[in-house]
Enzyme design. Structure first.
Site, PDB file in Angstrom:
ATOM      1  N   LYS A 257       8.184  19.067   3.496  1.00 34.04           N
ATOM      2  CA  LYS A 257       8.951  18.000   4.136  1.00 34.04           C
ATOM      3  C   LYS A 257       8.960  18.188   5.646  1.00 34.04           C
ATOM      4  O   LYS A 257       9.024  19.309   6.149  1.00 34.04           O
ATOM      5  CB  LYS A 257      10.395  18.000   3.611  1.00 34.04           C
ATOM      6  CG  LYS A 257      10.502  17.805   2.095  1.00 34.04           C
ATOM      7  CD  LYS A 257      10.193  16.375   1.663  1.00 34.04           C
ATOM      8  CE  LYS A 257      10.221  16.193   0.154  1.00 34.04           C
ATOM      9  NZ  LYS A 257      11.556  16.270  -0.428  1.00 34.04           N
ATOM     10  N   ASP A 388      21.529  29.924  -5.451  1.00 30.97           N
ATOM     11  CA  ASP A 388      21.284  28.499  -5.270  1.00 30.97           C
ATOM     12  C   ASP A 388      21.353  27.762  -6.613  1.00 30.97           C
ATOM     13  O   ASP A 388      20.696  28.175  -7.581  1.00 30.97           O
ATOM     14  CB  ASP A 388      19.879  28.360  -4.658  1.00 30.97           C
ATOM     15  CG  ASP A 388      19.615  26.974  -4.124  1.00 30.97           C
ATOM     16  OD1 ASP A 388      20.201  26.629  -3.071  1.00 30.97           O
ATOM     17  OD2 ASP A 388      18.823  26.240  -4.750  1.00 30.97           O
ATOM     18  N   GLU A 417      26.525  28.887  -5.852  1.00 28.29           N
ATOM     19  CA  GLU A 417      26.518  27.586  -5.171  1.00 28.29           C
ATOM     20  C   GLU A 417      26.653  26.503  -6.247  1.00 28.29           C
ATOM     21  O   GLU A 417      25.735  25.779  -6.543  1.00 28.29           O
ATOM     22  CB  GLU A 417      25.204  27.380  -4.392  1.00 28.29           C
ATOM     23  CG  GLU A 417      25.249  26.147  -3.489  1.00 28.29           C
ATOM     24  CD  GLU A 417      23.981  25.320  -3.535  1.00 28.29           C
ATOM     25  OE1 GLU A 417      23.201  25.470  -4.489  1.00 28.29           O
ATOM     26  OE2 GLU A 417      23.773  24.511  -2.616  1.00 28.29           O
ATOM     27  N   LYS A 529      17.289  22.432   7.886  1.00 28.00           N
ATOM     28  CA  LYS A 529      16.500  22.741   6.696  1.00 28.00           C
ATOM     29  C   LYS A 529      15.019  22.420   6.922  1.00 28.00           C
ATOM     30  O   LYS A 529      14.149  23.025   6.296  1.00 28.00           O
ATOM     31  CB  LYS A 529      17.013  21.930   5.490  1.00 28.00           C
ATOM     32  CG  LYS A 529      18.352  22.419   4.969  1.00 28.00           C
ATOM     33  CD  LYS A 529      18.731  21.743   3.661  1.00 28.00           C
ATOM     34  CE  LYS A 529      19.204  20.311   3.880  1.00 28.00           C
ATOM     35  NZ  LYS A 529      19.729  19.679   2.648  1.00 28.00           N
ATOM     36  N   TYR A 530      14.749  21.426   7.829  1.00 30.85           N
ATOM     37  CA  TYR A 530      13.368  20.949   7.983  1.00 30.85           C
ATOM     38  C   TYR A 530      12.809  21.181   9.374  1.00 30.85           C
ATOM     39  O   TYR A 530      11.666  20.859   9.637  1.00 30.85           O
ATOM     40  CB  TYR A 530      13.285  19.457   7.637  1.00 30.85           C
ATOM     41  CG  TYR A 530      13.985  19.105   6.344  1.00 30.85           C
ATOM     42  CD1 TYR A 530      13.447  19.513   5.119  1.00 30.85           C
ATOM     43  CD2 TYR A 530      15.181  18.409   6.352  1.00 30.85           C
ATOM     44  CE1 TYR A 530      14.105  19.211   3.942  1.00 30.85           C
ATOM     45  CE2 TYR A 530      15.836  18.099   5.169  1.00 30.85           C
ATOM     46  CZ  TYR A 530      15.294  18.502   3.975  1.00 30.85           C
ATOM     47  OH  TYR A 530      15.928  18.208   2.801  1.00 30.85           O
TER      48      TYR A 530
END
Lengths: 670, 670
Positions: A257, A388, A417, A529-530
């Site tokens: 991504k 996660d 999480e 995150k990206y």
């Protein structure tokens, strides 16, 4: 307790019933949790027929020990009893309850009533002598002699009755009789329950989430771990205890991504750390841009020297480029045409992620490999895992993994999480997760916070679930923060840091970063995150000082390090939340008042629990506000507070005897 | 669910967790209770990892049957599921819960989402074909053929995709797939739970306590049972179901109490029926003045013909003249000088009672004899026992006695006279008592009644404890009745009869007898326990009519026969209690409004649960007041009530569609 229909051969039935033992999670199927040095209070309903007095012991032992230790329980009234012990070592403890009719104490109590009513008690004294003689027969040495002597005196008609009564009511005799009681007539609770004992950090810690690659001045090139270490002193200076790193593994290329979750990332995009695995390795490799496994060990060593423990992400999923895809294709789900299925939640598709198939025929090998991953990082110094999305993998897997890791490493902490439905979140906590994320970010009104924290701090939830109150995460930027400006950040971190013995923030919170990806989204714009997110930590409006003061207060006051003593206080203003946290060990209380309205000043009269704070109604005392350092003179049950969101929307008070030298007038409610 | 540390040999773990099954009394240690024909609703928390759909069955069977019956559970939301079954026979039922991942339903739901998003679903249809083929392999005959055909169609690329999707979403296929699901992957709840099923009278009945000896016109001579039978038609006409008799056994002479509990009774005093036993016999004898065992059988037959079932007192204690004192002196406690100890609760002394020593070495023989007593009366036609002071005898004894009696006579009802602390009262209910006296007589304010009845009608208490709401007893004349006059009696009997599916009164209540032994006492003056009490049942001010109407309403409306559906309604007047009782089987609701203030009229607007009553906001309807027979036209959510204690302090309403022919104006809240 029940005798069978055939009484022949049945032992004489016991008279005391023991019930409703707490903590008991799902009839002992799961363990309660505490930390070393943290008392476990055990309560039970204990009762017998008739009017006799009863007594009860709490029994406890580290698992594997044969001998029970015991402590006498006390009656709280209404047939409710309590006792406590303090676990001193990590791992499993066992506990249960014993109770019995205390015949000697019952006899003595009746004797005293008869004496008071002026009755002749010769017959009763001779009955007592018999009881004491029976105890003497069970005793040896000095105790035998002492009991034997008492029995003779009690039965001696030649002595004046008041002398004999005095013998009967000697505290020493009571104690001796207790020690040599008839142990064959003791009821034992039908379950032996288990307690899991963690280290302190499982209960108390301030967490900071950081992407090491963003600790760079160059937006085109991520920092290595050796470079990122330069950011550690700043985090340590704010007073955090745990530094949580997203996955540090190689990141896949397939479907990578781009910025803002674009489907086709560019060549230079770093990719999401949760798309784990490439030709450079999988879950036991370090991303080459971050460094080597030696760099990782060096990094956590640097952190440790600053008082920061590193927590690592445990994200059991793969990018299509993960070595397991080639080596163990049977660990993934396949389409009828033989291709591997990427993650989907129809109609959503996640082409960069291959979920593991926990129902594969080869599940034993898969589970073992996942255990190997955890143990690999444990061997390299990690003792905290942030797990996660655990709720998308089988509960049985987690129960097995945590048990097998804890058997060897009882100091390992697993944070779930589990942003999922309540029963699943609680189920994961029960089966062994040390801590859990929860719904704190979505609880913003006084009503919501009161309801939610009451649940978290009371039984049964408080026995097995420790919520880690993260104020934001890379996935969750709540509308309250998006729209409330700097005051909202001050409010939320003050709530998290004082309501939660464990709490956390994710990088950028201290800068009040608040721009969402788009309206209605809880994602960040330009999410880290990206892409890389170099930051100016000195940017105007940062709230670093407030965070530092909060963490100082947390370290100074044990009341803020525990989860079991929280009282919300009356204040006639729906925008002001007021509460007291207490130290279960009896140390100082802390009072917190927070203005939830980020737009306008709010205040009111707070009803103080004066007796618990230890002050008389007519006694002036000092309220020391820990964030500003100010001291106020207060007196009586009601204290006036006024909170301006532009200045200081939250106040944290400790109390001192006497009046401060410099203070305003004493506020007393009209 | 947990796999052991060693995965070799472990079966593939199951994915569905089942938790918090209700009813479950103390992790299945005790049984829930229902009556034949009364549904048991079972709820549970059921959840799995991931996003798959799950399904669940409630399994049940009469104990001893091998095959389970099953009913599909439905999800209520928030991972809470429910199912119900209706027990049809007396005795023990077993039940538990099964749940599984419904792979076909999950696949079908995902397919529909993909189709809706306009995706090509050829690959998915072929996956579905595989699932259907697997089911076909598990099926035989027609089902096999049907499934096999569907699988072929689903996989057939030659067919248009919408045809194949239509095959996938056929309800018949869903049903077939469910019937032939993979049963090896089903999670079973870890406990098999038990339900005790009584006959209807255990749940629903109006009780009347009567001293047969007082059914005389001659205050100098007590009535025999044959004479007392003349009083039965009056009790039956009031609509009572159970006639409870104090002990009918010979009464001791030693220490016999005179009128008003005087220490030395005179020659002609009849004595307390609870001082059981004389030279004329003990617990299996009938007092000669009452008649013979044949007279007793005749008496209960007469009662039965009138629709009255006789309940007998089971009071396990003795007068000093009881045959057991001579025959089994070892069953009593002795002083050092060898004499037997009378009952004491120091400094109080009860010289006319010898308590049994349940801790005697000879306890087995004692217990067997007490069982023989119960079975003697069962053999002579008694099926209801009111058990005197059970909390002064060991819990294990009662658990054994009730179990052994119920094994042979599951229709026997045991009412516990457990006026004791809550945990002990509840403990006795858990271990097997069918019904329990409780604290109703001491709950008189709106707050007290709301709190208490809420506890009695909600889980977990409602699952195992059936309270019998006695409005008075020979020992309890509450201050509210002493001081409130006739209105107080009307209030309390209306509350008892409508709040309790089981309720009772003791003789004289219908005459509003209200004079205590002395100020501050709850004992009656000239208590029937110690002397004869002939009464004029037609005395002015009697409330026989109101009681009769209440019992008629109870028989007509199943809502008043059940304990599980009670809602208190809002009304802004602390002196008025308003509530609705609902029929769990869906029959008519009943509304009750009571003015608790016996001195002044009170009223207010009652908030009605219109939706539950089945009326629209704009729909006039009829409120039929069952005690007076009046009909009112009501409309909308609020109804005005006005209650004059001198006239009718309680109203009981049923509802009818449409407006009555003759009625006042429609009351609508301004």
């Amino acid at each position: 307790m029940p005798a069978g229909p055939d009484l022949e051969g049945a032992g004489a039935p016991l008279r005391v019933a023991i019930d409703a033992v707490m903590p008991e999670i799902d009839d002992g199927r799961y363990r309660a949790k505490r930390t070393t040095g943290e008392a476990l209070e055990v309560t039970a309903h204990i009762f017998a027929d008739g009017h006799d007095l009863i007594a009860a012991d709490l029994l406890f032992r580290p698992s594997g020990h044969e001998d029970w230790q015991s402590v006498r329980m006390t009656e709280l009234g209404n047939d409710e009893w309590a006792g406590l012990f303090v676990p001193k070592q990590l791992g499993v403890y066992e506990y249960t309850v014993e109770a019995w009719v205390d015949r000697f104490a019952s006899w003595r109590a009746d004797l005293e009533k008869r004496v008071e009513a002026g009755r002749d008690v010769d017959s009763e004294l001779r009955e007592g002598a018999h009881l004491v003689q029976q105890a003497a027969d069970r005793a040896n040495g000095d105790a035998h002699v002492a009991l034997r002597t008492s029995a003779i005196w009690l039965a001696d008609e030649g002595l004046p009755q008041d002398r004999r009564v005095a013998v009967a009511t000697e505290p020493d005799l009571l104690e001796l009789m207790d020690r040599h009681r008839d142990r064959s007539r003791v009821s034992r609770y039908r379950h032996v329950l288990e307690l899991w004992v963690d280290r302190e950090r499982a209960r108390f810690g301030a967490w900071y989430e950081m992407f090491p690659r963003s600790q760079t001045a160059d937006p085109a090139r991520g920092a290595s771990l050796r470079e990122a270490a330069a950011g550690l002193p700043r985090v340590a200076a704010m007073g955090f205890d745990v530094l949580y790193l997203p996955p540090v593994h190689p990141i896949g290329h397939t479907g990578r991504k781009g910025p803002n979750n674009q489907l086709q990332g560019g060549r230079g995009d770093p990719g999401s750390p949760w798309a784990i695995g490439s030709e450079e390795g999988g879950h036991t490799a370090v991303h080459p841009e971050l460094g080597t496994i030696e760099d990782f060990e060096w990094f956590i060593g640097q952190a440790r020297e600053l008082g920061l423990e590193v927590a690592l992400d445990l994200a059991y999923q793969c990018s299509p480029d993960h070595p397991w895809v080639r080596e163990h294709p049977q660990w993934f789900r396949h389409r009828p045409d033989g291709t591997i299925k990427y993650a989907e939640n129809p109609p959503k598709q996640y082409q960069d992620i291959y979920p593991l198939d926990f129902e594969t025929e080869d599940w034993r090998a898969l589970w073992e490999e996942l255990r190997r991953v955890a143990c690999f990082w444990i061997d390299h110094g990690v003792r905290i895992f942030r797990v996660d999305n655990p709720h998308t993998k089988p509960f049985a897997f987690w129960e097995w993994l945590i048990a097998i890791v804890h058997a060897e490493y009882p100091d390992v902490i697993f944070l779930a999480e589990a942003f999922t439905r309540p029963k699943r979140l609680q189920g994961l906590a029960k089966l062994g997760f040390t801590q859990s994320y929860g719904y704190f970010t979505w609880r913003n009104t006084k009503y919501e916070l009161t309801e939610y924290l009451t649940q978290l701090t009371t039984q049964p939830v408080s026995d097995y679930l420790r919520s880690n109150l993260f104020a934001n995460t890379p996935d969750i930027l709540h509308e309250y923060l998006q729209q409330g400006g700097r005051p909202a950040f001050l409010v939320r971190v003050a709530l998290a840091a004082t309501l939660g013995p464990s709490y956390g923030i994710y990088s950028g919170f201290e800068l009040a970063e608040h721009v969402p990806a788009h309206e209605g989204s809880e994602e960040y714009l330009d999410s880290e995150k990206y892409q890389l997110r170099p930051r100016d930590w000195e940017a105007p409006g940062h709230i670093t000082n407030a965070i530092t003061r909060l963490n100082e207060a947390r370290r100074a006051y044990p009341a803020l390090q525990h989860n079991h003593r929280l009282w919300f206080l009356p204040i006639e203003n729906d925008q002001v939340l007021a509460f007291v946290k207490a130290d279960p060990a009896g140390g100082a209380h802390v009072l917190v008042v927070v203005n939830l309205d980020v737009r306008a000043p709010q205040g009111g009269w707070v009803g103080l629990p004066l007796a618990e704070l230890g002050f008389a109604h007519d006694e002036p005392f000092t309220a020391h506000e820990l964030l500003s350092g100010q001291r106020f003179a207060w007196q009586g049950e009601w204290a006036f507070v006024h909170l301006d969101p532009r200045e200081q929307p939250a106040q944290v008070f400790a109390f001192e005897r006497g009046v401060p030298e410099q203070a305003g007038g004493i506020g007393i409610r009209p």
